[in-house]
Design a protein around this motif. Structure first.
Motif, PDB file in Angstrom:
ATOM      1  N   MET A 134      44.185  42.160  43.135  1.00 35.07           N
ATOM      2  CA  MET A 134      45.068  41.112  43.621  1.00 35.07           C
ATOM      3  C   MET A 134      46.180  40.879  42.594  1.00 35.07           C
ATOM      4  O   MET A 134      45.952  40.848  41.398  1.00 35.07           O
ATOM      5  CB  MET A 134      44.275  39.833  43.855  1.00 35.07           C
TER       6      MET A 134
ATOM      7  N   ASN B 247      52.931  34.589  52.448  1.00 35.34           N
ATOM      8  CA  ASN B 247      51.538  34.985  52.194  1.00 35.34           C
ATOM      9  C   ASN B 247      51.442  35.784  50.893  1.00 35.34           C
ATOM     10  O   ASN B 247      50.769  36.817  50.837  1.00 35.34           O
ATOM     11  CB  ASN B 247      51.016  35.829  53.361  1.00 35.34           C
TER      12      ASN B 247
ATOM     13  N   ASP C 146      49.828  35.564  48.282  1.00 36.95           N
ATOM     14  CA  ASP C 146      48.507  35.798  47.704  1.00 36.95           C
ATOM     15  C   ASP C 146      47.654  36.737  48.547  1.00 36.95           C
ATOM     16  O   ASP C 146      46.525  37.049  48.160  1.00 36.95           O
ATOM     17  CB  ASP C 146      47.787  34.460  47.493  1.00 36.95           C
ATOM     18  N   ASP C 147      48.199  37.208  49.669  1.00 38.32           N
ATOM     19  CA  ASP C 147      47.434  38.123  50.527  1.00 38.32           C
ATOM     20  C   ASP C 147      48.376  39.056  51.296  1.00 38.32           C
ATOM     21  O   ASP C 147      48.224  39.259  52.498  1.00 38.32           O
ATOM     22  CB  ASP C 147      46.569  37.325  51.494  1.00 38.32           C
TER      23      ASP C 147
ATOM     24  N   ASN D  24      46.674  42.174  53.257  1.00 39.87           N
ATOM     25  CA  ASN D  24      46.100  41.923  54.584  1.00 39.87           C
ATOM     26  C   ASN D  24      47.154  41.476  55.590  1.00 39.87           C
ATOM     27  O   ASN D  24      47.034  41.750  56.778  1.00 39.87           O
ATOM     28  CB  ASN D  24      44.970  40.899  54.489  1.00 39.87           C
ATOM     29  N   THR D  25      48.176  40.797  55.119  1.00 43.48           N
ATOM     30  CA  THR D  25      49.268  40.368  55.996  1.00 43.48           C
ATOM     31  C   THR D  25      49.952  41.568  56.637  1.00 43.48           C
ATOM     32  O   THR D  25      50.396  41.501  57.777  1.00 43.48           O
ATOM     33  CB  THR D  25      50.291  39.534  55.195  1.00 43.48           C
TER      34      THR D  25
END
Length: 147
Positions: A1, A78, A80-81, A84-85
């Motif tokens: 991440m 988004n 922080d993600d 997956n986005t």
């Protein structure tokens, strides 16, 4: 991440706050299609792409440029993600459209040139560093399906 500092988040949000999506999107995609003409093969349904003037005036190029920036806005919202986005978008470009993943970097480079042109002296080295990090994370997420 990916870890984002408060300064990086603020810098990226600041870039987006200055963007005229229609103008910057059109100019970025058009620049990519002109400078890297082999990228035009993915836009066969866009009509006249025969020269720089036609590409710049093409409404389909303008519309897709705006779509690209709206897609980047999803990453902004988004941060922080992002991985997956972008799952569905990665699958679309890999499986259905079969876009060469190297083209993501080419478009990102063109976008950076256009953003720098529009922001001028406000596009400082620190802001550019945060912007490049952001685009690198987006490109990595788009390439995910290719691995």
């Amino acid at each position: 991440m990916v870890q984002w500092t408060a300064e990086e988040r603020a810098a990226i949000q600041g870039v987006f706050a200055t963007l005229d999506y229609e103008s910057v999107g059109r100019e970025s995609l058009a620049r990519c299609l002109v400078v890297y003409p082999w990228t035009q093969r993915y836009f066969g349904g866009f009509g006249n792409l025969y020269n720089a003037e036609a590409i710049m005036a093409n409404p389909n190029v303008a519309a897709h440029g705006t779509v690209v920036l709206r897609g980047l806005e999803k990453a902004l919202k988004n941060m922080d993600d992002i991985k997956n986005t972008y799952t569905t978008l990665s699958e679309l470009h890999s499986e259905k459209l079969q876009v060469d993943p190297g083209n993501f970097q080419l478009l990102a480079d063109c976008l950076t040139v256009v953003v720098a042109k529009h922001m001028r002296t406000e596009f400082t080295p620190d802001i550019q560093a945060a912007w490049q990090k952001f685009l690198s994370v987006v490109i990595s997420a788009l390439r995910r399906q290719y691995h």
